[in-house]
Design an enzyme around this catalytic site. Sequence first.
Site, PDB file in Angstrom:
ATOM      1  N   TYR A 102      35.790  -2.713  16.040  1.00  0.00           N
ATOM      2  CA  TYR A 102      37.045  -2.096  15.610  1.00  0.00           C
ATOM      3  C   TYR A 102      38.229  -2.372  16.531  1.00  0.00           C
ATOM      4  O   TYR A 102      39.355  -2.010  16.211  1.00  0.00           O
ATOM      5  CB  TYR A 102      36.860  -0.578  15.478  1.00  0.00           C
ATOM      6  CG  TYR A 102      35.759  -0.206  14.520  1.00  0.00           C
ATOM      7  CD1 TYR A 102      35.917  -0.384  13.149  1.00  0.00           C
ATOM      8  CD2 TYR A 102      34.549   0.306  14.978  1.00  0.00           C
ATOM      9  CE1 TYR A 102      34.906  -0.056  12.265  1.00  0.00           C
ATOM     10  CE2 TYR A 102      33.539   0.642  14.105  1.00  0.00           C
ATOM     11  CZ  TYR A 102      33.718   0.461  12.751  1.00  0.00           C
ATOM     12  OH  TYR A 102      32.716   0.782  11.877  1.00  0.00           O
ATOM     13  N   HIS A 157      40.342  -1.244   5.490  1.00  0.00           N
ATOM     14  CA  HIS A 157      39.255  -1.246   6.476  1.00  0.00           C
ATOM     15  C   HIS A 157      39.675  -2.142   7.631  1.00  0.00           C
ATOM     16  O   HIS A 157      40.164  -3.251   7.414  1.00  0.00           O
ATOM     17  CB  HIS A 157      37.952  -1.762   5.859  1.00  0.00           C
ATOM     18  CG  HIS A 157      37.430  -0.871   4.793  1.00  0.00           C
ATOM     19  ND1 HIS A 157      36.691   0.245   5.069  1.00  0.00           N
ATOM     20  CD2 HIS A 157      37.573  -0.921   3.444  1.00  0.00           C
ATOM     21  CE1 HIS A 157      36.377   0.849   3.935  1.00  0.00           C
ATOM     22  NE2 HIS A 157      36.914   0.162   2.937  1.00  0.00           N
ATOM     23  N   ILE A 158      39.472  -1.664   8.829  1.00  0.00           N
ATOM     24  CA  ILE A 158      39.855  -2.407  10.028  1.00  0.00           C
ATOM     25  C   ILE A 158      38.998  -3.659  10.187  1.00  0.00           C
ATOM     26  O   ILE A 158      39.496  -4.730  10.507  1.00  0.00           O
ATOM     27  CB  ILE A 158      39.759  -1.488  11.262  1.00  0.00           C
ATOM     28  CG1 ILE A 158      40.820  -0.383  11.142  1.00  0.00           C
ATOM     29  CG2 ILE A 158      39.909  -2.276  12.560  1.00  0.00           C
ATOM     30  CD1 ILE A 158      40.676   0.743  12.138  1.00  0.00           C
TER      31      ILE A 158
END
Length: 145
Positions: A23, A100-101
Amino acid sequence: MDAILIINGPNLDMLGIRQPEVYGYDTLADVEALCQRTAEEENVSIDFRQSDSEAEIMGWIKKGRATTSGLILNPAGFTSTSIAILDALLIYDRPIIEVHISPLFRRDEFRHLSYPSKAASAKIEGFGIRGYEFALRKLAEWARG
């Protein structure tokens, strides 16, 4: 000024700490600051939230119908599990962009399924926190008509 609802799901309050190899090192505060700067540039306001509670997220989505012109949702851990959030999204009759990262398609097989995608107008994944900026700019454009 149009308002955009931004909802972050479970564990996103741990960005920068949890699995930075997946992330990155940006925090949720960094995401919020990026969204605030982008909103100011696009002349929209944001309502930025995070919860580990499926019920709380569902409530925000349903209430957002009356007060917002678009929704950015990072469902995080609820992506592959929550039909209840999908049902709430189906009630939200405004544009929805799922963010979404990390790229889900490169992650564990069980993460490939996204229930929220079935209600989303678009999906952005794999661009790190910049995905929020892209989504916010597009929702602002759609809000302007």
